[in-house]
Design a protein around this motif. Sequence first.
Motif, short mmCIF file in Angstrom:
data_model
loop_
_atom_site.label_atom_id
_atom_site.label_comp_id
_atom_site.label_asym_id
_atom_site.label_seq_id
_atom_site.Cartn_x
_atom_site.Cartn_y
_atom_site.Cartn_z
N SER A 141 51.46 50.11 22.38
CA SER A 141 51.25 50.67 21.04
C SER A 141 50.48 51.98 21.10
CB SER A 141 50.50 49.66 20.15
OG SER A 141 51.28 48.51 19.93
N PHE A 142 49.44 52.03 21.94
CA PHE A 142 48.65 53.25 22.09
C PHE A 142 49.53 54.41 22.55
CE2 PHE A 142 46.48 56.07 25.08
CZ PHE A 142 45.53 56.64 24.25
N LEU A 156 52.89 54.73 22.52
CA LEU A 156 53.92 55.09 21.55
C LEU A 156 53.33 55.99 20.47
CD1 LEU A 156 55.80 51.68 21.09
CD2 LEU A 156 56.57 53.67 22.42
N ASN A 157 52.17 55.60 19.95
CA ASN A 157 51.53 56.40 18.91
C ASN A 157 51.11 57.77 19.44
OD1 ASN A 157 50.08 56.58 16.19
ND2 ASN A 157 48.38 56.90 17.62
N ARG A 158 50.57 57.79 20.65
CA ARG A 158 50.10 59.05 21.24
C ARG A 158 51.23 60.05 21.43
NH1 ARG A 158 45.95 61.43 23.77
NH2 ARG A 158 46.34 62.72 25.61
N GLY A 165 53.98 60.16 19.67
CA GLY A 165 54.71 60.40 18.43
C GLY A 165 55.97 59.58 18.24
N PRO A 215 57.85 56.57 16.54
CA PRO A 215 57.61 55.75 15.36
C PRO A 215 57.38 54.28 15.73
CG PRO A 215 59.51 57.18 15.04
CD PRO A 215 59.14 57.28 16.48
N THR A 216 56.26 53.73 15.31
CA THR A 216 55.91 52.35 15.60
C THR A 216 54.97 51.86 14.50
OG1 THR A 216 55.16 50.85 17.36
CG2 THR A 216 53.89 52.87 17.04
N ALA A 220 51.79 50.41 12.38
CA ALA A 220 50.33 50.49 12.57
C ALA A 220 49.87 49.26 13.35
CB ALA A 220 49.64 50.55 11.21
N THR A 221 48.96 49.48 14.29
CA THR A 221 48.54 48.42 15.20
C THR A 221 47.03 48.47 15.40
OG1 THR A 221 50.65 48.53 16.38
CG2 THR A 221 48.85 47.45 17.52
N GLN A 251 49.70 43.77 14.21
CA GLN A 251 50.68 44.81 13.95
C GLN A 251 51.20 44.64 12.52
OE1 GLN A 251 54.64 44.95 16.10
NE2 GLN A 251 53.67 46.71 17.08
N VAL A 300 61.96 51.90 13.88
CA VAL A 300 60.63 51.99 14.46
C VAL A 300 60.57 51.01 15.63
CG1 VAL A 300 59.51 52.70 12.32
CG2 VAL A 300 59.63 50.28 12.89
#
Length: 312
Positions: free
Chosen positions: A112-113, A115-117, A119, A121-122, A124-125, A181, A262
């Motif tokens: 999750s970290f 994927l978010n870093r 960019g 789409p995933t 909120a975790t 999540q 996502v």
Amino acid sequence: MSLPTLRVAIMTDETGWHTGRLKKAFRARGVEARCVDLADCRIDTTWPPYGLAIPGFGHTLPDAIFVRGIAGGTFEQVTLRLGILHALRECGVPVYNDARAIERSVDKSMTSFLLNRYGVPTPATWAGESAAYAQRVLMREAAAGRQVVMKPLFGSQGKGLKKPGVKLPSLKPFSQVAYLQRYVDGGEPGFDWRVLVIGGKALAAMKRVGGEDWIHNFARGARCEPSDMTPALADIAVRATEALGLDYAGVDLIPAEAGRPVVLEVNGVAAWRGLQSVTPLDIATLLVDDLLDRKLPQSKGALALASGDGQR
């Protein structure tokens, strides 16, 4: 002079349909493939010349490693098994997927970290060890009219997933870690996508429809259906795979707002039996071809002979 036969170790804790398909695909390329359990390998600094003992390979090492499965175990056991893969890479053996990439994909919080870093789409975790903080997350999300899914940090096939509502369950079954999540409703009937990415290309996709309640896993009764590979689906799946540094991956996605995909999870030791049932592509052959063509180009054997390096 003929080139030596390449030898590949398929790392797996169980043999069956997947390993049978892989061995057949390797044979078709003239490669000798042997199944090896990582639990049977060892680091042995008295075992020359590498300090690694891989069953079936004597004092030599495989030309490449295909990681099909890593058995669960204690923290120490899993650490050692991954350490064997790290050590093989240090010895110059291509590992597909390598230990670092597998570590990133097995740990849902790191997935999750990253994927978010990058960019991708995933949902909120949140992940942490504080039950009080996790409870506040649940209450805040509930106040906004949203639901949250609670998952084991390590796990697969939809096992152990919960939708806790506003009251946080005991963290004991989750090894005292809260991984939360934001829930994405896949619609009715519920479905998600599994996209197979190999060598930086999204090659096959399917829908997993239904299953047990809201969990759309093949192992939980979901049915597999063919799916078109839309540009958006392919792009996001490839970006997710690249974010984790994987050679190949099974990327799980779900439609969110306006049907935009996502990413829920990325599997670095992906099974493909369900996907194989709905695609004409020979997935094992695609995997084997990518490993051999990208990691072991045909010039390797000739270069080894020319340099006199015949140890492997």
